[in-house]
Design a protein around this motif. Structure first.
Motif, PDB file in Angstrom:
ATOM      1  N   ARG A  10       8.660   5.034 -23.856  1.00  0.00           N
ATOM      2  CA  ARG A  10       8.005   3.762 -24.127  1.00  0.00           C
ATOM      3  C   ARG A  10       7.287   3.235 -22.894  1.00  0.00           C
ATOM      4  N   GLY A  11       7.051   4.099 -21.921  1.00  0.00           N
ATOM      5  CA  GLY A  11       6.413   3.669 -20.687  1.00  0.00           C
ATOM      6  C   GLY A  11       5.098   4.363 -20.447  1.00  0.00           C
ATOM      7  N   ILE A  12       4.488   4.069 -19.322  1.00  0.00           N
ATOM      8  CA  ILE A  12       3.234   4.698 -18.943  1.00  0.00           C
ATOM      9  C   ILE A  12       3.468   5.536 -17.691  1.00  0.00           C
ATOM     10  N   ALA A  13       2.672   6.581 -17.555  1.00  0.00           N
ATOM     11  CA  ALA A  13       2.775   7.464 -16.397  1.00  0.00           C
ATOM     12  C   ALA A  13       2.139   6.801 -15.185  1.00  0.00           C
ATOM     13  N   ILE A  14       2.825   6.841 -14.064  1.00  0.00           N
ATOM     14  CA  ILE A  14       2.368   6.180 -12.841  1.00  0.00           C
ATOM     15  C   ILE A  14       2.481   7.160 -11.684  1.00  0.00           C
ATOM     16  N   THR A  15       1.436   7.244 -10.881  1.00  0.00           N
ATOM     17  CA  THR A  15       1.439   8.082  -9.687  1.00  0.00           C
ATOM     18  C   THR A  15       1.130   7.221  -8.475  1.00  0.00           C
ATOM     19  N   GLU A  16       1.902   7.394  -7.413  1.00  0.00           N
ATOM     20  CA  GLU A  16       1.714   6.598  -6.195  1.00  0.00           C
ATOM     21  C   GLU A  16       1.258   7.469  -5.029  1.00  0.00           C
ATOM     22  N   HIS A  17       0.453   6.875  -4.166  1.00  0.00           N
ATOM     23  CA  HIS A  17      -0.030   7.521  -2.951  1.00  0.00           C
ATOM     24  C   HIS A  17      -0.068   6.462  -1.841  1.00  0.00           C
ATOM     25  N   ARG A  18      -0.072   6.903  -0.623  1.00  0.00           N
ATOM     26  CA  ARG A  18      -0.267   5.975   0.496  1.00  0.00           C
ATOM     27  C   ARG A  18      -1.148   6.654   1.540  1.00  0.00           C
ATOM     28  N   LEU A  19      -2.225   5.966   1.933  1.00  0.00           N
ATOM     29  CA  LEU A  19      -3.112   6.497   2.961  1.00  0.00           C
ATOM     30  C   LEU A  19      -2.496   6.310   4.339  1.00  0.00           C
ATOM     31  N   ALA A  20      -3.039   7.012   5.312  1.00  0.00           N
ATOM     32  CA  ALA A  20      -2.513   6.926   6.678  1.00  0.00           C
ATOM     33  C   ALA A  20      -2.643   5.521   7.248  1.00  0.00           C
ATOM     34  N   GLY A  22      -2.093   2.831   5.660  1.00  0.00           N
ATOM     35  CA  GLY A  22      -1.155   1.950   4.991  1.00  0.00           C
ATOM     36  C   GLY A  22      -1.554   1.501   3.597  1.00  0.00           C
ATOM     37  N   LEU A  23      -2.790   1.777   3.155  1.00  0.00           N
ATOM     38  CA  LEU A  23      -3.205   1.366   1.819  1.00  0.00           C
ATOM     39  C   LEU A  23      -2.355   2.071   0.768  1.00  0.00           C
ATOM     40  N   ASN A 199      -2.167  -4.276   4.037  1.00  0.00           N
ATOM     41  CA  ASN A 199      -1.738  -5.503   3.365  1.00  0.00           C
ATOM     42  C   ASN A 199      -2.281  -5.555   1.943  1.00  0.00           C
ATOM     43  N   ALA A 200      -2.528  -4.376   1.364  1.00  0.00           N
ATOM     44  CA  ALA A 200      -3.170  -4.324   0.055  1.00  0.00           C
ATOM     45  C   ALA A 200      -2.576  -3.226  -0.810  1.00  0.00           C
ATOM     46  N   VAL A 201      -2.731  -3.416  -2.108  1.00  0.00           N
ATOM     47  CA  VAL A 201      -2.402  -2.391  -3.105  1.00  0.00           C
ATOM     48  C   VAL A 201      -3.617  -2.201  -3.993  1.00  0.00           C
ATOM     49  N   LEU A 202      -4.035  -0.961  -4.154  1.00  0.00           N
ATOM     50  CA  LEU A 202      -5.155  -0.600  -5.009  1.00  0.00           C
ATOM     51  C   LEU A 202      -4.634   0.165  -6.218  1.00  0.00           C
TER      52      LEU A 202
END
Length: 458
Positions: A10-20, A22-23, A199-202
């Motif tokens: 019942r959920g959605i697929a989510i993928t996370e990344h982090r740039l060098a 900090g983004l 200081n951000a999330v995209l």
């Protein structure tokens, strides 16, 4: 480094990344329609402002649309809309966000535009754009607050609910005096401090190729340097209840008497906040609610009655009561009826039918929000910025549906009483017409949602 999160039934697929730098990047594929949503949350809102510089977060949101090193004034709007997309930005107590919904093949354009202003806005920020947007924000304040009936109620109730030195004491719109006092150097320092990739999330949601999307994000955002000058916001912690009723009597040119109140409620992200949301839904959301049935249908002392929840993560949430009177009904009559209904609810709790209906209403609203790629992108940023984990989105609805009737009753008993509220009592001036409503019959939660976020003019 990718960290894919498998989709639950019942959920959605989510993928996370982090740039060098900090983004933080959150992706979710959805190939149902050929569109993609880009949402960028900066962890800065009015709670980060200091005395004498209120409204700067919202002012800066407007400045972000005034051009950057490679985009002319108003060019961001022109390029996105010219490509068939839509866009805007809003500011709240706890964050500032910017968002675009684009045809999928124009995703790269949206990413480049967001990166260009994150990395090079100061190249275009000058006195002309500062003065232009200062006037725009001041005019927005006049139109939404100062020159409309009941317009300053949100601002006044917020100030009454939170102590004078509290970071949530003032609203995102800011004061006229502080807007006038803001300087170009203030704006530049604000940008350097808060508009940094760390200081951000995209989030990017929709008909996307994850590998290509990450490659574009690295290409356009990867070279923007991090900045470590941000100070954490002052603590927003307060006792669970106010401890007394705080009341302000107002005589203004309004069309009818009105009783408005704010109750201190649990922090967003807690089970108790979900219980409070259900309580307010039963009491004051829509024409089937208890307060509407009592005040509008039965007693006929009101033309509108609503109760909505303003969820806050860094401070106690607020429950917003809004009742407009009918005819010659007095505020004493309204207040006595409201207190009677709240006391009865605190003693007895919801019926099984009421709880089921409220949970179904919240479920429908939540699923409606997640139906759009833009809604999903915004919620992924919200859970990442405010609660540290975008995957909590998949747990939000099951938690609401798991709340019991006793939990709903208990939060009402603990919080919805006269010693835990700030009150505005509006009496029309002698030449005002009593008995007509200044607004439509929408519930208080709709009004709150519109007031809590200050947006950029399109």
């Amino acid at each position: 480094m990718a960290n894919p999160a498998p989709a639950s039934p019942r959920g959605i697929a989510i993928t996370e990344h982090r740039l060098a730098n900090g983004l933080r990047v959150v992706l979710s594929e959805d190939h149902l329609t050929p569109v993609a949503a880009v949402c960028l949350w900066y962890d800065v809102g009015s709670r980060h402002e200091v005395a004498g510089r209120t409204g700067l977060a919202h002012l800066f949101e407007h400045l972000m649309f005034q051009g950057s090193a490679n985009v002319s004034n108003n060019g961001h709007f022109e390029l996105v809309q010219g490509a068939g997309g839509s866009l805007n930005g809003t500011t709240s107590f706890e964050r500032t966000n910017y968002f675009e919904t684009m045809p999928a093949h124009q995703l790269e354009l949206a990413l480049w535009l967001e990166a260009d202003r994150m990395g090079s806005l100061l190249a275009a920020l000058d006195d002309t754009s500062m003065e232009n947007q200062r006037d725009v924000v001041k005019n927005e304040r006049r139109q939404r607050y100062d020159n409309v009936p009941y317009g300053t109620a949100f601002e006044k109730l917020t100030a009454l609910s939170f102590p004078g030195d509290h970071p949530y004491h003032h609203t995102p719109i800011g004061s006229m005096a502080d807007l006038d006092a803001a300087t170009l150097d203030d704006a530049r320092a604000f940008f350097r401090t808060y508009y940094a990739p760390n200081n951000a999330v995209l989030s990017v949601v929709g008909d996307i190729d994850p590998e290509q999307t990450i490659a574009w994000v690295e290409k356009y955002f990867g070279s923007i340097p991090a900045h470590d000058g941000k100070q954490p916001p002052r603590s927003g912690e307060l006792p669970d209840t106010i401890g007394r009723e705080i009341r302000e009597q107002l005589h203004e040119d309004v069309p009818s008497r009105a009783l408005m109140a704010a109750y201190r409620l649990p922090h967003d992200g807690t089970r108790e906040a979900d219980a409070a949301d259900l309580a307010l839904t039963i009491l004051g959301s829509g024409e089937s609610s208890r307060l509407y049935n009592r005040l509008v249908r039965r007693d006929r002392t009101a033309v509108a009655a609503g109760f909505g929840l303003l969820r806050l993560a860094g401070a106690p949430s607020l429950g917003w009561l809004d009742v407009k009177t009918s005819g010659d009904a007095t505020l004493d009559q309204i207040e006595a009826a409201v207190d009677e209904e709240l006391a009865r609810f605190a003693a007895e709790g919801p019926t099984p039918e009421e709880l089921e209906r409220a949970q179904a209403q919240i479920e429908r609203e939540w699923l409606d929000r997640l139906t759009t790629v833009a809604g999903r992108a915004d919620e992924l940023c919200r859970y990442a910025v405010l609660f540290g984990d975008p995957k909590l989105l998949n747990d939000a609805l099951p938690k609401v549906l798991d709340v019991t009737a006793e939990e709903v009753r208990a939060v009402a008993e603990a919080r919805l009483h006269p010693d835990n509220r700030a009150v505005l009592a509006y009496e029309p001036t002698a030449d005002a017409v009593v008995g007509t409503d200044a607004t439509d019959d929408s519930d208080a939660s709709d009004d709150t949602a519109a007031t809590e976020e200050e947006g950029a003019a399109v």
